[in-house]
Structures are given as C-alpha cells and as structure tokens.
Motif scaffolding. Structure first.
Motif, PDB file in Angstrom:
ATOM      1  N   ILE A   1       0.855  -1.181   0.000  1.00 35.59           N
ATOM      2  CA  ILE A   1       0.000   0.000   0.000  1.00 35.59           C
ATOM      3  C   ILE A   1       0.888   1.226   0.000  1.00 35.59           C
ATOM      4  O   ILE A   1       1.853   1.311   0.762  1.00 35.59           O
ATOM      5  CB  ILE A   1      -0.968  -0.004   1.203  1.00 35.59           C
ATOM      6  CG1 ILE A   1      -1.927   1.173   1.138  1.00 35.59           C
ATOM      7  CG2 ILE A   1      -0.213  -0.053   2.530  1.00 35.59           C
ATOM      8  CD1 ILE A   1      -3.099   1.056   2.115  1.00 35.59           C
TER       9      ILE A   1
ATOM     10  N   GLY B   1      -2.553   5.492  -0.547  1.00 35.79           N
ATOM     11  CA  GLY B   1      -3.574   4.480  -0.337  1.00 35.79           C
ATOM     12  C   GLY B   1      -3.781   3.506  -1.481  1.00 35.79           C
ATOM     13  O   GLY B   1      -4.628   2.612  -1.394  1.00 35.79           O
TER      14      GLY B   1
ATOM     15  N   THR C   1      -3.219   0.263  -3.634  1.00 29.38           N
ATOM     16  CA  THR C   1      -2.835  -1.076  -3.209  1.00 29.38           C
ATOM     17  C   THR C   1      -2.520  -1.975  -4.395  1.00 29.38           C
ATOM     18  O   THR C   1      -2.990  -1.749  -5.516  1.00 29.38           O
ATOM     19  CB  THR C   1      -3.952  -1.727  -2.380  1.00 29.38           C
ATOM     20  OG1 THR C   1      -5.153  -1.795  -3.162  1.00 29.38           O
ATOM     21  CG2 THR C   1      -4.226  -0.934  -1.116  1.00 29.38           C
TER      22      THR C   1
ATOM     23  N   THR D   1      -6.906  -8.117   2.106  1.00 29.16           N
ATOM     24  CA  THR D   1      -7.020  -6.664   2.065  1.00 29.16           C
ATOM     25  C   THR D   1      -5.937  -6.057   2.940  1.00 29.16           C
ATOM     26  O   THR D   1      -5.853  -6.378   4.125  1.00 29.16           O
ATOM     27  CB  THR D   1      -8.389  -6.199   2.563  1.00 29.16           C
ATOM     28  OG1 THR D   1      -9.422  -6.797   1.779  1.00 29.16           O
ATOM     29  CG2 THR D   1      -8.509  -4.683   2.461  1.00 29.16           C
TER      30      THR D   1
ATOM     31  N   SER E   1      -4.337  -2.599   4.614  1.00 29.23           N
ATOM     32  CA  SER E   1      -4.778  -1.264   5.003  1.00 29.23           C
ATOM     33  C   SER E   1      -3.761  -0.683   5.985  1.00 29.23           C
ATOM     34  O   SER E   1      -2.971  -1.412   6.581  1.00 29.23           O
ATOM     35  CB  SER E   1      -6.171  -1.314   5.638  1.00 29.23           C
ATOM     36  OG  SER E   1      -6.178  -2.124   6.803  1.00 29.23           O
ATOM     37  N   ARG E   2      -3.804   0.618   6.115  1.00 30.36           N
ATOM     38  CA  ARG E   2      -2.899   1.292   7.034  1.00 30.36           C
ATOM     39  C   ARG E   2      -3.664   2.348   7.806  1.00 30.36           C
ATOM     40  O   ARG E   2      -4.583   2.972   7.263  1.00 30.36           O
ATOM     41  CB  ARG E   2      -1.711   1.910   6.308  1.00 30.36           C
ATOM     42  CG  ARG E   2      -2.053   2.939   5.270  1.00 30.36           C
ATOM     43  CD  ARG E   2      -0.874   3.272   4.357  1.00 30.36           C
ATOM     44  NE  ARG E   2       0.090   4.174   4.990  1.00 30.36           N
ATOM     45  CZ  ARG E   2       1.222   4.554   4.402  1.00 30.36           C
ATOM     46  NH1 ARG E   2       1.538   4.096   3.201  1.00 30.36           N
ATOM     47  NH2 ARG E   2       2.055   5.376   5.034  1.00 30.36           N
ATOM     48  N   ASP E   3      -3.282   2.545   9.054  1.00 31.10           N
ATOM     49  CA  ASP E   3      -3.858   3.573   9.904  1.00 31.10           C
ATOM     50  C   ASP E   3      -2.707   4.489  10.313  1.00 31.10           C
ATOM     51  O   ASP E   3      -1.956   4.179  11.244  1.00 31.10           O
ATOM     52  CB  ASP E   3      -4.533   2.939  11.122  1.00 31.10           C
ATOM     53  CG  ASP E   3      -5.290   3.944  11.966  1.00 31.10           C
ATOM     54  OD1 ASP E   3      -4.910   5.147  11.952  1.00 31.10           O
ATOM     55  OD2 ASP E   3      -6.239   3.549  12.654  1.00 31.10           O
TER      56      ASP E   3
END
Length: 115
Positions: A51, A55, A57, A68, A70-72
């Motif tokens: 990613i 954002g 991917t 999936t 994802s990153r925070d």
C-alpha cells in the motif's frame, strides 16, 4: 531506530481468516509504501500486498480477492486481512516499510493453515 512488530499470526483451518497487524515505532504518515511479504520453507520471500502513501494497493495474484491491506497512519499500524485461507498460505509473514529511502523489516509472524 525504526522497529516494526508483527502480530496476529497463528494456526487456522483452511477456509478461515486471520488479521495480521504491524506496529511501527515511528510515524508512518510519510512512508512511501508499506507492505506484507511472506516466506515459506525452502522458498524465497515474496510480496503479498503493498500500500502506497496515497492508499493505492497492489496484491500478489495468489491472494488477490482474498486479502485486504490497510494502514492507519494515526495509529502507525499496518494490517493484512486474509480470508479463505489455504494451506499454501502457510509461511512467515513479514511487515515492510519504506521510510525516508530506507527499508525496514519486522521479525515476522507465523501463519499456518491446516487442511
């Protein structure tokens, strides 16, 4: 020094799900890209998912549609949700981060999928 710590691996039956987490010791807001790699015994380390900072991917064909990433950025966390797991997903999964042109790796977390 940047540290990446993975968690969430374990033993799961085929068809099950796991959520891997990677905690970074520094802000990942400016990380150019972050990713998950895996290495099975006797195999080379391979890309699972990546990613970018904006954002976007990309996934390996072997996990596309089942995983999936994802990153925070606020929590400095990277995740990999894996569904419909297969025995061939068995490997050590590593978190990777590219921050300020340097590449960092976690110590890995074992994922074992039983048939």
């Amino acid at each position: 020094q940047v540290q990446l710590v993975e968690s969430g691996g374990g033993l799961v039956q085929a068809g099950g799900s796991l959520r891997l987490s990677c905690a970074a010791s520094v802000s990942i807001f400016s990380a150019n890209f972050m990713g998950w790699y895996r290495q099975a015994p006797g195999n080379q380390r391979e890309l699972v998912a990546v990613i970018t900072r904006d954002g976007s991917t990309n996934y390996a064909d072997s996990v596309k549609g089942r995983s999936t990433i994802s990153r925070d950025n606020a929590k400095n966390m990277l995740y990999l949700q894996m569904n419909s797991l297969k025995p061939e997903d068995t490997a050590v999964y590593y978190c990777n981060a590219n921050i300020a042109v340097y590449n960092y790796w976690g110590q890995g977390t074992q994922v074992t999928v039983s048939s």
